[in-house]
Design a protein around this motif. Structure first.
Motif, PDB file in Angstrom:
ATOM      1  N   VAL A  99      29.033  35.335  34.061  1.00 13.76           N
ATOM      2  CA  VAL A  99      30.237  36.063  34.475  1.00 13.76           C
ATOM      3  C   VAL A  99      31.164  36.264  33.284  1.00 13.76           C
ATOM      4  O   VAL A  99      31.708  37.362  33.093  1.00 13.76           O
ATOM      5  CB  VAL A  99      30.954  35.322  35.626  1.00 13.76           C
ATOM      6  CG1 VAL A  99      32.324  35.914  35.895  1.00 13.76           C
ATOM      7  CG2 VAL A  99      30.105  35.358  36.888  1.00 13.76           C
ATOM      8  N   ALA A 100      31.336  35.230  32.468  1.00  8.99           N
ATOM      9  CA  ALA A 100      32.190  35.361  31.279  1.00  8.99           C
ATOM     10  C   ALA A 100      31.618  36.403  30.323  1.00  8.99           C
ATOM     11  O   ALA A 100      32.362  37.202  29.743  1.00  8.99           O
ATOM     12  CB  ALA A 100      32.316  34.008  30.574  1.00  8.99           C
ATOM     13  N   LEU A 102      29.733  38.992  31.121  1.00  8.67           N
ATOM     14  CA  LEU A 102      29.879  40.336  31.696  1.00  8.67           C
ATOM     15  C   LEU A 102      31.306  40.859  31.592  1.00  8.67           C
ATOM     16  O   LEU A 102      31.526  42.066  31.566  1.00  8.67           O
ATOM     17  CB  LEU A 102      29.433  40.330  33.159  1.00  8.67           C
ATOM     18  CG  LEU A 102      27.929  40.225  33.388  1.00  8.67           C
ATOM     19  CD1 LEU A 102      27.629  40.039  34.863  1.00  8.67           C
ATOM     20  CD2 LEU A 102      27.209  41.439  32.838  1.00  8.67           C
ATOM     21  N   THR A 103      32.273  39.955  31.530  1.00 13.52           N
ATOM     22  CA  THR A 103      33.671  40.397  31.470  1.00 13.52           C
ATOM     23  C   THR A 103      34.195  40.556  30.050  1.00 13.52           C
ATOM     24  O   THR A 103      35.335  40.964  29.868  1.00 13.52           O
ATOM     25  CB  THR A 103      34.579  39.399  32.220  1.00 13.52           C
ATOM     26  OG1 THR A 103      34.453  38.113  31.619  1.00 13.52           O
ATOM     27  CG2 THR A 103      34.236  39.342  33.686  1.00 13.52           C
ATOM     28  N   THR A 104      33.370  40.279  29.033  1.00 16.01           N
ATOM     29  CA  THR A 104      33.858  40.365  27.656  1.00 16.01           C
ATOM     30  C   THR A 104      34.016  41.797  27.168  1.00 16.01           C
ATOM     31  O   THR A 104      34.786  42.054  26.265  1.00 16.01           O
ATOM     32  CB  THR A 104      32.923  39.619  26.678  1.00 16.01           C
ATOM     33  OG1 THR A 104      31.621  40.162  26.780  1.00 16.01           O
ATOM     34  CG2 THR A 104      32.942  38.141  26.941  1.00 16.01           C
ATOM     35  N   GLY A 105      33.285  42.711  27.727  1.00 15.45           N
ATOM     36  CA  GLY A 105      33.425  44.106  27.316  1.00 15.45           C
ATOM     37  C   GLY A 105      32.219  44.628  26.577  1.00 15.45           C
ATOM     38  O   GLY A 105      31.297  43.902  26.243  1.00 15.45           O
ATOM     39  N   GLU A 106      32.222  45.932  26.307  1.00 19.88           N
ATOM     40  CA  GLU A 106      31.100  46.615  25.689  1.00 19.88           C
ATOM     41  C   GLU A 106      30.967  46.341  24.196  1.00 19.88           C
ATOM     42  O   GLU A 106      29.888  46.439  23.644  1.00 19.88           O
ATOM     43  CB  GLU A 106      31.228  48.141  25.896  1.00 19.88           C
ATOM     44  CG  GLU A 106      31.053  48.590  27.319  1.00 19.88           C
ATOM     45  CD  GLU A 106      29.641  48.360  27.833  1.00 19.88           C
ATOM     46  OE1 GLU A 106      28.689  48.410  27.042  1.00 19.88           O
ATOM     47  OE2 GLU A 106      29.501  48.113  29.030  1.00 19.88           O
ATOM     48  N   SER A 108      30.877  43.740  22.493  1.00 20.59           N
ATOM     49  CA  SER A 108      30.505  42.347  22.253  1.00 20.59           C
ATOM     50  C   SER A 108      29.557  42.223  21.059  1.00 20.59           C
ATOM     51  O   SER A 108      28.772  43.109  20.771  1.00 20.59           O
ATOM     52  CB  SER A 108      29.834  41.779  23.501  1.00 20.59           C
ATOM     53  OG  SER A 108      29.292  40.513  23.224  1.00 20.59           O
ATOM     54  N   ARG A 113      27.473  44.039  27.366  1.00 22.57           N
ATOM     55  CA  ARG A 113      27.753  43.060  28.421  1.00 22.57           C
ATOM     56  C   ARG A 113      26.531  42.229  28.799  1.00 22.57           C
ATOM     57  O   ARG A 113      26.632  41.033  29.024  1.00 22.57           O
ATOM     58  CB  ARG A 113      28.279  43.775  29.659  1.00 22.57           C
ATOM     59  CG  ARG A 113      29.659  44.304  29.505  1.00 22.57           C
ATOM     60  CD  ARG A 113      30.136  44.914  30.790  1.00 22.57           C
ATOM     61  NE  ARG A 113      31.526  45.299  30.650  1.00 22.57           N
ATOM     62  CZ  ARG A 113      32.170  46.032  31.501  1.00 22.57           C
ATOM     63  NH1 ARG A 113      31.546  46.490  32.564  1.00 22.57           N
ATOM     64  NH2 ARG A 113      33.431  46.331  31.308  1.00 22.57           N
ATOM     65  N   GLU A 114      25.380  42.894  28.904  1.00 29.37           N
ATOM     66  CA  GLU A 114      24.173  42.171  29.330  1.00 29.37           C
ATOM     67  C   GLU A 114      23.767  41.108  28.313  1.00 29.37           C
ATOM     68  O   GLU A 114      23.397  39.986  28.663  1.00 29.37           O
ATOM     69  CB  GLU A 114      23.005  43.136  29.566  1.00 29.37           C
ATOM     70  CG  GLU A 114      23.208  44.046  30.754  1.00 29.37           C
ATOM     71  CD  GLU A 114      24.017  45.296  30.424  1.00 29.37           C
ATOM     72  OE1 GLU A 114      24.301  45.538  29.224  1.00 29.37           O
ATOM     73  OE2 GLU A 114      24.374  46.019  31.361  1.00 29.37           O
ATOM     74  N   ALA A 117      26.237  38.306  28.535  1.00 33.44           N
ATOM     75  CA  ALA A 117      25.994  37.511  29.743  1.00 33.44           C
ATOM     76  C   ALA A 117      24.840  36.546  29.533  1.00 33.44           C
ATOM     77  O   ALA A 117      24.921  35.367  29.902  1.00 33.44           O
ATOM     78  CB  ALA A 117      25.713  38.430  30.936  1.00 33.44           C
ATOM     79  N   TYR A 120      26.023  33.817  26.751  1.00 40.83           N
ATOM     80  CA  TYR A 120      26.994  32.858  27.277  1.00 40.83           C
ATOM     81  C   TYR A 120      26.366  32.000  28.368  1.00 40.83           C
ATOM     82  O   TYR A 120      26.606  30.804  28.458  1.00 40.83           O
ATOM     83  CB  TYR A 120      28.220  33.566  27.830  1.00 40.83           C
ATOM     84  CG  TYR A 120      29.122  34.204  26.798  1.00 40.83           C
ATOM     85  CD1 TYR A 120      28.822  34.198  25.441  1.00 40.83           C
ATOM     86  CD2 TYR A 120      30.298  34.827  27.182  1.00 40.83           C
ATOM     87  CE1 TYR A 120      29.651  34.790  24.515  1.00 40.83           C
ATOM     88  CE2 TYR A 120      31.142  35.417  26.261  1.00 40.83           C
ATOM     89  CZ  TYR A 120      30.817  35.395  24.933  1.00 40.83           C
ATOM     90  OH  TYR A 120      31.648  35.976  24.018  1.00 40.83           O
TER      91      TYR A 120
END
Length: 163
Positions: A99-100, A102-106, A108, A113-114, A117, A120
């Motif tokens: 979840v963390a 996926l919420t970090t942004g594109e 990364s 995100r994938e 995800a 992390y």
């Protein structure tokens, strides 16, 4: 998308860890009896009596009675609790990390995100497993101190730990 598929496979794959059949009617607890002389006995609470307890040793071949006057402390932990704690902690770490990520942004470092995800999620598995194992290793302690009155106070509570 591949990371989400991978994380889903890991989460659903861990379901098998927790799907083994257990005896539902009675939980089994391991007991540690610390005696006044410093010796510690590990086994199962077999029977509570007015002035003693009976311990079934882990090997299952020997039973022994201990007088309340000999007992300093009783500790109990549900059998398999540490393993379940590790499994639940690892799954929780994976989920929180995913979840963390996926919420970090594109933008990364891990390629979107994938990737974040997956990184992390996999990174937090050991932290979750260690935390779950530590929580699972906590024992319920009853201090008797060789005192019959202390034993009488907790005697009814000990019923749930009998095998």
């Amino acid at each position: 998308m591949k990371a989400i598929l991978f994380i889903s496979m890991v989460i659903f794959g861990t379901y098998q860890l927790f799907s083994q059949e257990e005896q539902k009617d009675k939980k089994v607890f391991i007991m540690w009896v610390k005696l006044n002389n410093g010796e510690t006995i590990k086994g199962y609470l077999s029977q509570r009596k007015d002035s003693s307890i009976t311990v079934l040793y882990l090997e299952g071949t020997k039973r022994e009675d201990f007088k309340i006057a000999e007992i300093e402390r009783l500790k109990f932990r549900r059998k398999g609790r540490v393993g379940r704690g590790i499994g639940y902690g690892a799954a929780g770490g994976l989920l929180v990390g995913a979840v963390a990520g996926l919420t970090t942004g594109e933008d990364s470092f891990f390629g979107g995100r994938e990737g974040a995800a997956a990184a992390y999620g996999l990174g937090l598995i050991p932290i979750g497993a260690i935390t779950g194992g530590l929580i699972g290793s906590i024992k319920k302690t009853y201090t008797i101190s060789g005192n019959q009155k202390n034993y009488e106070i907790v005697k009814n509570e000990l019923f749930e730990y009998e095998k």
